[in-house]
Design a protein around this motif. Structure first.
Motif, PDB file in Angstrom:
ATOM      1  N   UNK A  18      41.419  43.367  37.204  1.00 46.85           N
ATOM      2  CA  UNK A  18      40.256  43.085  37.630  1.00 46.85           C
ATOM      3  C   UNK A  18      40.494  42.203  39.093  1.00 46.85           C
ATOM      4  N   UNK A  19      41.674  41.289  38.731  1.00 42.67           N
ATOM      5  CA  UNK A  19      41.934  40.297  39.955  1.00 42.67           C
ATOM      6  C   UNK A  19      42.864  41.178  41.047  1.00 42.67           C
ATOM      7  N   UNK A  20      43.601  41.908  40.768  1.00 44.39           N
ATOM      8  CA  UNK A  20      44.224  42.983  41.515  1.00 44.39           C
ATOM      9  C   UNK A  20      43.403  43.818  42.408  1.00 44.39           C
ATOM     10  N   UNK A  21      42.356  44.364  41.627  1.00 44.08           N
ATOM     11  CA  UNK A  21      41.393  45.355  42.095  1.00 44.08           C
ATOM     12  C   UNK A  21      40.640  44.535  43.181  1.00 44.08           C
ATOM     13  N   UNK A  22      40.237  43.345  42.976  1.00 46.65           N
ATOM     14  CA  UNK A  22      39.569  42.554  43.742  1.00 46.65           C
ATOM     15  C   UNK A  22      40.194  42.172  45.099  1.00 46.65           C
ATOM     16  N   UNK A  23      41.319  41.872  44.851  1.00 41.69           N
ATOM     17  CA  UNK A  23      42.397  41.554  46.014  1.00 41.69           C
ATOM     18  C   UNK A  23      42.457  42.787  47.033  1.00 41.69           C
ATOM     19  N   UNK A 327      36.464  36.689  32.424  1.00 43.69           N
ATOM     20  CA  UNK A 327      37.317  35.873  32.933  1.00 43.69           C
ATOM     21  C   UNK A 327      38.298  36.538  34.279  1.00 43.69           C
ATOM     22  N   UNK A 328      38.389  37.682  34.261  1.00 49.36           N
ATOM     23  CA  UNK A 328      38.948  38.358  35.306  1.00 49.36           C
ATOM     24  C   UNK A 328      37.963  38.298  36.618  1.00 49.36           C
ATOM     25  N   UNK A 329      36.847  38.740  36.502  1.00 48.11           N
ATOM     26  CA  UNK A 329      35.936  38.504  37.420  1.00 48.11           C
ATOM     27  C   UNK A 329      35.792  37.119  38.177  1.00 48.11           C
ATOM     28  N   UNK A 330      35.859  36.294  37.331  1.00 50.39           N
ATOM     29  CA  UNK A 330      35.684  34.760  37.707  1.00 50.39           C
ATOM     30  C   UNK A 330      36.978  34.383  38.444  1.00 50.39           C
ATOM     31  N   UNK A 331      38.098  34.597  37.879  1.00 53.51           N
ATOM     32  CA  UNK A 331      39.177  34.561  38.533  1.00 53.51           C
ATOM     33  C   UNK A 331      39.330  35.010  39.892  1.00 53.51           C
ATOM     34  N   UNK A 332      39.079  36.487  39.950  1.00 57.61           N
ATOM     35  CA  UNK A 332      39.097  37.160  41.244  1.00 57.61           C
ATOM     36  C   UNK A 332      38.243  36.574  42.414  1.00 57.61           C
TER      37      UNK A 332
END
Length: 598
Positions: A18-23, A327-332
């Motif tokens: 999710x972090x990679x997708x958001x980047x 957590x992934x959404x928040x991190x992103x």
């Protein structure tokens, strides 16, 4: 080390994806708006064409970073709602901007804030504040980067140092893809996602624990934990609010309003930032307080953080009480929020170095727009490297919390600079040497408050015993009190030596004050640029909101209902606002008819 990293990433593969997708999503924003940055005005301030809701979101995000969910959350985990005072101060500060100065700052009609400083205080102060403020901006960005690294390290299990290096390199890449347009656009999307996630986390607190229960069962005092003298807390609160008013209403930070389309949009932007900060004050700190109520041992849960484990209090609530993937959404969102804050700082600092040092000093006013664009991007890259170094240095300060770094930096370093810049539009008749002399004196005052008037000295004279928290607060209080009296008093005292200005400088100052009292008025009709902003950001928000709505498909250990509710609420908020923006981008019938006649 490599095996450990791979194992950590595999364990958190959903969050990491999710972090990679958001980047990728954020990089797309940079490319989407990069074509609009074709000259210094567009690159450094969006051409002064941005609407109030973009400008206000960006102003809000400048005061918001991963620190809110790390250092401030750690403070809430230990000391309850005391930290909320700082954010109430931000809200009050932006409301003061709405009432008094937001439109005045926009009406300076400058590309960079130091342009306004030159017009108001002369070329000597232009160079003085350029070199006084740009290093401060780099330090601030390093603090933001360190705050983000704490979260990233806790989630993926890699060291804070490696996280700072990797994150810093990504930040530099994204920073170079677009100018102020891309920065402000990404700020708006980050604001949507962060506020949506914050609301969702608070709903989970209410549903699983009850807000009243969290407050009642919080293991420490809500406001005066680890304090012997309650009155000291009230003095600290007053000084904190005063400091935030200076931080949000000075000429250097006027850059947040220089991007606005006109005076009215600047004023509305300040009001939006005030309301967002006020709303956040009541929802950001319940999750870390719930973590304390849950009795989570943060040191055991996040061993890589060591003595800074309390800074992961917000993360712990999302990690233990919310669905897999949240957590992934928040991190992103926090990753990109920090990048947006750093983008703003890098963009502003590069603009200042180009327009207020390289152009007048190095090139003697002969640099072309194309040359300034190239130099600005080179400086952005170099500053990015320095920021990584600052972040690594802060990470090495094992015994000093991020919270204390923020407050001590604000009171000991920033305040001497902010005082003459805060008073610039209110006090007209001061000699040109007064601003830089006030800063020099203020630095001396800071040193006295830090190394002479120490808590130990005060304790020896008063026979009062201070706790660790009280000692830290006392350093801040003494410094702020001396700046509000001695440093500010010196600035006003300098008026006694005002003997007029040269004919050239007098004309510049008169023109400056005439401008700040003359509204910037744009055409009332919705322009193509306005529709473009709404259309692009509406589309991006709809895409991201729809993506979040697909996340309930992620397998959960228990029932899928919490995932449906959590992702549905978060994605739904983003999707609905994106849809409204998209609909508002449709040309009206009157505009279509006007275009047809043309």
């Amino acid at each position: 080390m490599e095996t450990e990293l791979i194992a950590s990433l595999l364990e958190r593969r959903v969050d990491f994806a999710l972090v990679a997708l958001y980047l990728v999503f954020i990089v797309a924003i940079g490319f989407l708006f990069s074509g609009k940055s074709n000259n210094p005005s567009n690159y450094f301030r969006g051409g002064g064409k941005l609407l109030w809701w973009m400008t206000g979101a960006s102003a809000f995000m400048v005061q918001f970073s991963a620190w809110t969910f790390t250092g401030a959350a750690g403070k809430a985990y230990n000391d309850g709602l005391a930290v909320a005072v700082i954010f109430i101060g931000n809200s009050i500060g932006y409301f003061v901007s709405f009432l008094l100065v937001a439109e005045m700052f926009r009406q300076t009609r400058c590309i960079t804030p130091v342009d306004a400083i030159r017009r108001r205080y002369g070329p000597v102060n232009e160079q003085f504040f350029t070199w006084a403020q740009v290093p401060l901006g780099v330090i601030q960005a390093g603090i933001w980067l360190n705050g983000l690294a704490i979260f990233t390290s806790a989630v993926f299990g890699i060291s804070i140092e490696w996280t700072i290096v990797i994150t810093g390199l990504v930040v530099m890449f994204v920073s170079l893809t677009g100018g102020a347009w891309a920065v402000v656009a990404s700020d708006y999307v980050q604001m949507l996602v962060i506020m949506a996630i914050s609301v969702t986390a608070t709903v989970f607190v209410a549903a699983e624990f009850g807000v009243s229960n969290v407050i009642a069962e919080f293991p420490n005092d809500l406001f005066t934990n680890n304090m012997n003298y309650v009155g000291l807390f009230f003095v600290w609160s007053l000084m904190s609010i005063s400091k935030q008013i200076f931080s949000t209403n000075n000429m250097y930070d006027a850059s947040r309003y220089l991007v606005a389309k006109d005076s009215l949009n600047a004023k509305k932007a300040a009001l939006l930032a005030s309301l967002l900060m006020l709303a956040g004050t009541f929802i950001w700190f319940l999750p870390p307080m719930a973590t304390a109520v849950m009795g989570v041992n943060l040191t055991e849960a996040y061993p890589t953080l060591g003595s800074k484990a309390t800074d992961a209090a917000y993360l712990a609530f999302v990690d233990f009480a919310m669905p897999v993937g949240m957590v992934g959404i928040m991190m992103a969102a926090l990753f990109s929020a920090t990048m947006s804050s750093m983008d703003s700082g890098l963009n502003r600092s590069a603009g200042i170095m180009c327009m207020n040092f390289y152009q007048p000093v190095i090139k003697r006013g002969r640099a072309s727009d194309a040359e300034l664009m190239i130099v600005g991007k080179v400086i952005t890259f170099l500053f990015g490297l320095v920021i990584v170094g600052v972040g690594l240095f802060i990470a090495s300060l094992k015994q000093l919390s991020l919270f204390d770094i923020m407050l001590q930096m604000g009171s000991l370093i920033q305040m001497p600079i902010l005082i003459p810049l805060f008073l610039a539009v209110f006090v007209k008749k001061v000699p040109d040497w007064a601003p830089w002399a006030t800063v020099v004196l203020g630095v001396g005052v800071s040193l006295v408050s830090k190394y002479v008037l120490t808590p130990d000295l005060i304790s020896s004279f008063t026979s009062m015993e201070f706790t660790g928290r009280e000692s830290s607060d006392l350093v801040f209080i003494v410094s702020m009190f001396l700046h509000l009296t001695v440093t500010t008093g010196f600035f006003f005292w300098s008026r006694r030596f005002y003997a007029g200005l040269s004919e050239k400088r007098l004309a510049e100052v008169d023109a400056f004050f005439e401008d700040v009292t003359t509204p910037v008025v744009s055409e009332q009709e919705v322009s193509e640029t306005d529709l473009e902003q709404r259309n692009k950001l509406g589309t991006l928000a709809m895409i991201y909101g729809a993506t979040i709505l697909l996340l309930p498909l992620i397998p959960q250990e228990g029932s899928q209902v919490p995932a449906i509710l959590g992702f549905g609420l978060t994605g739904g908020i983003v999707l609905v606002i994106g849809t409204l923006l998209k609909l508002s981008a449709r040309p009206s019938k009157a505009r279509k008819a006007s275009a047809a006649r043309a």
